[in-house]
Design a protein around this motif. Structure first.
Motif, PDB file in Angstrom:
ATOM      1  N   LEU A 105      55.749-149.417 110.265  1.00 30.54           N
ATOM      2  CA  LEU A 105      55.969-148.412 111.315  1.00 30.54           C
ATOM      3  C   LEU A 105      54.884-148.515 112.381  1.00 30.54           C
ATOM      4  CD1 LEU A 105      56.897-145.226 109.270  1.00 30.54           C
ATOM      5  CD2 LEU A 105      58.364-146.495 110.813  1.00 30.54           C
ATOM      6  N   PHE A 106      53.635-148.713 111.895  1.00 28.71           N
ATOM      7  CA  PHE A 106      52.496-148.787 112.809  1.00 28.71           C
ATOM      8  C   PHE A 106      52.635-149.969 113.766  1.00 28.71           C
ATOM      9  CE2 PHE A 106      48.206-149.971 113.980  1.00 28.71           C
ATOM     10  CZ  PHE A 106      47.561-148.759 114.132  1.00 28.71           C
ATOM     11  N   SER A 107      53.206-151.075 113.252  1.00 29.50           N
ATOM     12  CA  SER A 107      53.226-152.305 114.049  1.00 29.50           C
ATOM     13  C   SER A 107      54.359-152.332 115.061  1.00 29.50           C
ATOM     14  CB  SER A 107      53.345-153.510 113.126  1.00 29.50           C
ATOM     15  OG  SER A 107      54.612-153.496 112.520  1.00 29.50           O
ATOM     16  N   LEU A 108      55.260-151.334 115.024  1.00 29.14           N
ATOM     17  CA  LEU A 108      56.438-151.408 115.910  1.00 29.14           C
ATOM     18  C   LEU A 108      56.038-151.567 117.371  1.00 29.14           C
ATOM     19  CD1 LEU A 108      58.834-148.764 114.355  1.00 29.14           C
ATOM     20  CD2 LEU A 108      58.914-151.221 114.170  1.00 29.14           C
ATOM     21  N   ARG A 109      54.985-150.844 117.783  1.00 31.18           N
ATOM     22  CA  ARG A 109      54.598-150.895 119.192  1.00 31.18           C
ATOM     23  C   ARG A 109      53.855-152.176 119.561  1.00 31.18           C
ATOM     24  NH1 ARG A 109      54.919-146.158 122.341  1.00 31.18           N
ATOM     25  NH2 ARG A 109      53.985-147.398 123.960  1.00 31.18           N
ATOM     26  N   PHE A 110      53.359-152.906 118.534  1.00 28.47           N
ATOM     27  CA  PHE A 110      52.632-154.139 118.830  1.00 28.47           C
ATOM     28  C   PHE A 110      53.545-155.187 119.434  1.00 28.47           C
ATOM     29  CE2 PHE A 110      48.249-155.020 117.509  1.00 28.47           C
ATOM     30  CZ  PHE A 110      47.876-153.743 117.206  1.00 28.47           C
ATOM     31  N   PHE A 111      54.846-155.128 119.102  1.00 33.12           N
ATOM     32  CA  PHE A 111      55.748-156.179 119.549  1.00 33.12           C
ATOM     33  C   PHE A 111      56.592-155.737 120.736  1.00 33.12           C
ATOM     34  CE2 PHE A 111      54.600-157.409 115.301  1.00 33.12           C
ATOM     35  CZ  PHE A 111      54.230-158.716 115.524  1.00 33.12           C
ATOM     36  N   GLU A 112      56.109-154.750 121.504  1.00 34.75           N
ATOM     37  CA  GLU A 112      56.787-154.362 122.741  1.00 34.75           C
ATOM     38  C   GLU A 112      56.784-155.526 123.723  1.00 34.75           C
ATOM     39  OE1 GLU A 112      57.489-150.418 123.776  1.00 34.75           O
ATOM     40  OE2 GLU A 112      58.310-151.285 121.953  1.00 34.75           O
ATOM     41  N   LEU A 462      47.229-143.577 122.968  1.00 34.83           N
ATOM     42  CA  LEU A 462      47.604-144.014 121.631  1.00 34.83           C
ATOM     43  C   LEU A 462      49.074-143.674 121.402  1.00 34.83           C
ATOM     44  CD1 LEU A 462      46.323-145.150 118.993  1.00 34.83           C
ATOM     45  CD2 LEU A 462      46.153-142.796 118.253  1.00 34.83           C
ATOM     46  N   PRO A 463      49.920-144.671 121.059  1.00 34.87           N
ATOM     47  CA  PRO A 463      51.341-144.367 120.852  1.00 34.87           C
ATOM     48  C   PRO A 463      51.535-143.361 119.721  1.00 34.87           C
ATOM     49  CG  PRO A 463      50.970-146.718 120.970  1.00 34.87           C
ATOM     50  CD  PRO A 463      49.632-146.091 120.923  1.00 34.87           C
ATOM     51  N   LYS A 464      52.603-142.549 119.857  1.00 34.49           N
ATOM     52  CA  LYS A 464      52.846-141.481 118.871  1.00 34.49           C
ATOM     53  C   LYS A 464      53.100-142.052 117.484  1.00 34.49           C
ATOM     54  CE  LYS A 464      54.354-137.457 121.424  1.00 34.49           C
ATOM     55  NZ  LYS A 464      54.530-138.017 122.793  1.00 34.49           N
ATOM     56  N   SER A 465      53.793-143.232 117.408  1.00 34.55           N
ATOM     57  CA  SER A 465      54.108-143.775 116.082  1.00 34.55           C
ATOM     58  C   SER A 465      52.829-144.127 115.332  1.00 34.55           C
ATOM     59  CB  SER A 465      55.006-145.000 116.223  1.00 34.55           C
ATOM     60  OG  SER A 465      54.348-145.997 116.965  1.00 34.55           O
ATOM     61  N   MET A 466      51.859-144.705 116.055  1.00 30.44           N
ATOM     62  CA  MET A 466      50.596-145.071 115.396  1.00 30.44           C
ATOM     63  C   MET A 466      49.847-143.826 114.932  1.00 30.44           C
ATOM     64  SD  MET A 466      49.051-148.135 117.646  1.00 30.44           S
ATOM     65  CE  MET A 466      49.979-149.604 118.007  1.00 30.44           C
ATOM     66  N   LEU A 467      49.825-142.815 115.827  1.00 30.20           N
ATOM     67  CA  LEU A 467      49.119-141.580 115.484  1.00 30.20           C
ATOM     68  C   LEU A 467      49.742-140.949 114.246  1.00 30.20           C
ATOM     69  CD1 LEU A 467      46.894-139.690 116.417  1.00 30.20           C
ATOM     70  CD2 LEU A 467      48.606-138.407 117.664  1.00 30.20           C
ATOM     71  N   LEU A 468      51.079-140.934 114.216  1.00 32.82           N
ATOM     72  CA  LEU A 468      51.792-140.316 113.099  1.00 32.82           C
ATOM     73  C   LEU A 468      51.421-141.019 111.791  1.00 32.82           C
ATOM     74  CD1 LEU A 468      54.065-138.326 112.178  1.00 32.82           C
ATOM     75  CD2 LEU A 468      55.584-140.303 112.310  1.00 32.82           C
ATOM     76  N   VAL A 469      51.443-142.365 111.815  1.00 35.11           N
ATOM     77  CA  VAL A 469      51.146-143.117 110.593  1.00 35.11           C
ATOM     78  C   VAL A 469      49.743-142.794 110.096  1.00 35.11           C
ATOM     79  CG1 VAL A 469      50.696-145.433 109.714  1.00 35.11           C
ATOM     80  CG2 VAL A 469      52.754-144.994 111.019  1.00 35.11           C
ATOM     81  N   MET A 470      48.773-142.766 111.027  1.00 30.36           N
ATOM     82  CA  MET A 470      47.391-142.502 110.596  1.00 30.36           C
ATOM     83  C   MET A 470      47.235-141.070 110.108  1.00 30.36           C
ATOM     84  SD  MET A 470      45.021-144.775 113.063  1.00 30.36           S
ATOM     85  CE  MET A 470      45.655-144.195 114.597  1.00 30.36           C
ATOM     86  N   CYS A 471      47.998-140.134 110.703  1.00 29.08           N
ATOM     87  CA  CYS A 471      47.928-138.749 110.232  1.00 29.08           C
ATOM     88  C   CYS A 471      48.516-138.623 108.829  1.00 29.08           C
ATOM     89  CB  CYS A 471      48.649-137.822 111.191  1.00 29.08           C
ATOM     90  SG  CYS A 471      47.716-137.548 112.690  1.00 29.08           S
ATOM     91  N   ILE A 472      49.546-139.441 108.522  1.00 24.42           N
ATOM     92  CA  ILE A 472      50.094-139.403 107.164  1.00 24.42           C
ATOM     93  C   ILE A 472      49.017-139.838 106.162  1.00 24.42           C
ATOM     94  CG2 ILE A 472      51.776-140.477 105.609  1.00 24.42           C
ATOM     95  CD1 ILE A 472      53.678-140.655 107.997  1.00 24.42           C
ATOM     96  N   PHE A 473      48.284-140.914 106.499  1.00 24.07           N
ATOM     97  CA  PHE A 473      47.187-141.354 105.630  1.00 24.07           C
ATOM     98  C   PHE A 473      46.172-140.221 105.451  1.00 24.07           C
ATOM     99  CE2 PHE A 473      48.531-145.717 106.415  1.00 24.07           C
ATOM    100  CZ  PHE A 473      48.228-146.315 105.213  1.00 24.07           C
ATOM    101  N   ALA A 474      45.745-139.615 106.581  1.00 23.21           N
ATOM    102  CA  ALA A 474      44.725-138.560 106.521  1.00 23.21           C
ATOM    103  C   ALA A 474      45.223-137.383 105.696  1.00 23.21           C
ATOM    104  CB  ALA A 474      44.353-138.118 107.927  1.00 23.21           C
ATOM    105  N   PHE A 475      46.530-137.068 105.824  1.00 23.97           N
ATOM    106  CA  PHE A 475      47.108-135.951 105.070  1.00 23.97           C
ATOM    107  C   PHE A 475      46.983-136.202 103.576  1.00 23.97           C
ATOM    108  CE2 PHE A 475      50.925-134.353 102.880  1.00 23.97           C
ATOM    109  CZ  PHE A 475      50.703-132.993 103.017  1.00 23.97           C
TER     110      PHE A 475
END
Lengths: 510, 112
Positions: A105-112, A462-475
């Protein structure tokens, strides 16, 4: 009907998705991304279902291509490949697959803007299939096959962004793991020659009664291959190189494959050595390797200038904590007292925390690189002014990995310290010193990157998808840190029991 | 008789490990790993050998009491996997040569 075949589907879906990615890549980037996420998510759903079943006490023994596991050949041994989903293998598969899904999920924006996304995702899905396969397999030869699937796909991922020296790290990784896997194959061959069996549980039931020098040779060959895979002390040298040169996203997935390597190592050791006098000696050897891993990891991390290489050495130290805990448990497996059992629980907890903490830190490094567009982390300072969210997330990851309360690292490490102290005070003290040094190292890094005069360069949002993924880890880091008692009772206690109880494993297969 | 096969396996594995550990040329390291793989394959095949056994081919078989074909299946799988690993390692060696202009393992940049 579908749920009956869940163990096979959890491996099969990512495997099929890996090869179908190229077809969806022709249809466009959006179709490909939807397909990748759907493939990983479907496997994740099956694994969650299996893990909930397994943690509530229902283990699944799935015979590939048959109705029941206990298909017996004329010579009187099980011939089928059996997938074993009990509390511990389901938990490890769940953590590893979640890391793959979140990194995907985090990498989705890398391949824009970049090309070649379908190749990257094909390798990622292949790695996910290998990871699930290695955690579920109940058969030595399938273990060899999945180990090689993991080696090949992760070597491809390491060099994916083609940064010159990355090929050196990839070559080193592949050479070491190929030799390791061949050692494992020799061990498997010895077992096959002696017993005519490949099934781990069936071999373990025979080894337990009359273990000989040949058996220990085979166990040593297999264990050395798996120690190489998880990157413990004498063979840790590939880890910093690889983590330095691979992209942060890839490193997060490699952490998942390392976790599965540790699991496979201790599954084999606990099954094979549970009833033999050698378990105490092997347990101590593993614990000493763990202590050395902690020591070497933190001391080498102190002098690193590259942030990724530093986290790579921290990963060696984190592996050391798990080896220390499980090794202490293995040393006392014949006379399981309360402290050794708690050491195994602490090891299980620490295994999961490794994935969460290192995964978050590697993804953060990737995110810092993404927003600043800098190749070298050393050129960045004062980023907290521009991007406070990243600073807070880094603080969480840093406190978690160095075992500060109220984060998950504290909850697991305190169990390891107190239980290992009963067996050997010196090991426990080295562990505590190691975590303190880790904190000192990461404070230095935090000051260098985030504090100081405000960052001058351009900072992207910071793209929302990346932020979301990192927040899941922090949660999850906070959740496990704040409610360790519930987590231990609900998850890690059944998992530790399943790891120690070889009779349940053997009984399920025969 | 069968003992000689295992001696050959040990000798092959020793040669391969020596090449992989002490040779500086990356291609030679790859060849060394291939020799270890051959030793592993020879080991597996020789484990499956039975004196006077009947090959598990049903067409025109003398009796149905055949040898188990598992070691052969393992060897085939292991050959295929080693082919993939060798191809990948050689392609990495090509890319390393393009980057550094040398195949010498000691002329490396990634240092402690």
């Amino acid at each position: 009907m579908i749920l009956e075949n869940a163990p096979a589907l959890a491996i099969g879906i990512p495997l099929f998705a890996a090869f179908a990615v190229f077809f969806f890549g022709k249809l466009g980037k959006r179709a490909m991304k939807v397909w990748v996420v759907a493939g990983l998510l479907a496997a994740e759903v099956f694994i969650i279902w299996l893990a909930m079943d397994a943690l509530s006490g229902i283990s699944h023994f799935y015979a590939v291509g048959a109705q029941v596991p206990g298909i017996i050949s004329q010579a009187g041994f099980p011939v089928r490949v059996v997938l074993v989903v009990d509390a511990v293998s389901a938990l490890v598969a769940l953590v590893a697959m979640s890391l793959c899904l979140l990194a995907g999920l985090f990498s989705l924006r890398f391949f824009e803007k970049k090309e070649g996304g379908e190749k990257f995702y094909s390798l990622l899905l292949l790695l996910a299939a290998g990871i699930t396969g290695l955690s579920f397999t109940g058969d030595f030869f399938t273990m060899f096959v999945f180990l090689e699937v993991i080696s090949i796909s992760s070597a491809g991922l390491i060099v994916f962004f083609r940064e010159g020296e990355g090929f050196e790290a990839g070559f080193k990784y592949l050479v070491l793991l190929a030799i390791g896997a061949l050692f494992l194959l020799f061990g498997v061959g010895i077992f096959y020659g002696k017993y005519g069996l490949l099934n781990i549980g069936a071999i373990a039931s025979l080894v337990g009664v009359n273990a000989s020098f040949i058996d220990f040779t085979a166990v040593a060959l297999i264990a050395s291959a798996l120690l190489l895979k998880c990157g413990s002390f004498p063979v840790h040298m590939w880890k910093p190189d690889v983590y330095q040169k691979a992209s942060g996203i890839v490193s997060a997935v490699l952490v998942a494959s390392g976790l599965v390597g540790i699991y496979a190592l201790f599954r084999v050791l606990f099954l094979m050595l549970a009833n033999t006098p050698l378990s105490a000696m092997v347990g101590w050897v593993i614990a000493i390797l763990g202590v050395f891993s902690i020591f070497v990891g933190v001391t080498m991390a102190l002098k690193q200038t590259s942030l990724k290489r530093l986290v790579g050495y921290a990963a060696v130290a984190e592996t050391g904590f798990v080896l220390l805990a499980f090794g202490t448990g293995l040393a006392a497996v014949t006379s399981m007292d309360i402290f050794s059992f708690r050491a195994v629980i602490g090891g299980m907890f620490q295994l999961v925390n490794d994935g969460l903490d290192l995964g978050l830190l590697f993804l953060l490094i990737a995110a810092v690189g993404f927003v600043t567009k800098k190749k070298r982390i050393g050129e960045i300072s004062g980023l907290a002014h521009k991007s406070p969210v990243l600073a807070v997330l880094f603080l969480i990851g840093m406190f978690a990995i160095s075992g500060m309360p109220p984060f998950n690292g504290f909850a697991s490490k305190i169990i390891i310290y107190e239980s290992v102290y009963m067996a050997s005070p010196v090991f426990s003290i080295v562990g505590i010193l190691g975590s303190v040094m880790l904190l000192a190292i990461f404070v230095k890094v935090f000051v260098a990157i985030f504090l100081g005069p405000p960052y001058k360069g351009k900072v992207e949002v910071l793209p929302k998808s990346m932020l979301l993924v990192m927040c899941i880890f922090a949660f999850f880091i906070l959740l496990l840190g704040l409610f360790p008692k519930q987590a231990i009772e609900g998850v890690f206690l059944p998992a530790a029991k399943a790891l120690i109880n070889s009779q349940a494993y053997i009984g399920g297969i025969l | 008789m069968i003992g000689f096969v295992f001696l050959a396996v040990i000798a092959l594995a020793a040669i391969g490990i020596y090449a992989a550990m002490f040779k500086r040329n990356l291609i030679k390291i790859v060849v060394g790993i291939n020799i270890i793989a051959s030793a592993a394959n020879l080991f597996l095949v020789s484990l499956g050998y039975r004196e006077g056994g009947i090959a598990p081919i049903f067409t025109g078989a003398e009796s149905l009491n055949m040898v188990l074909a598992t070691p052969q299946a393992l060897t085939l799988t292991s050959i295929v996997i080693n082919l993939a690993v060798t191809a990948l390692m050689l392609s990495f060696a090509i890319m390393i040569y393009r980057h550094y202009g040398s195949l010498d393992a000691l002329k490396r940049r990634l240092k402690e």
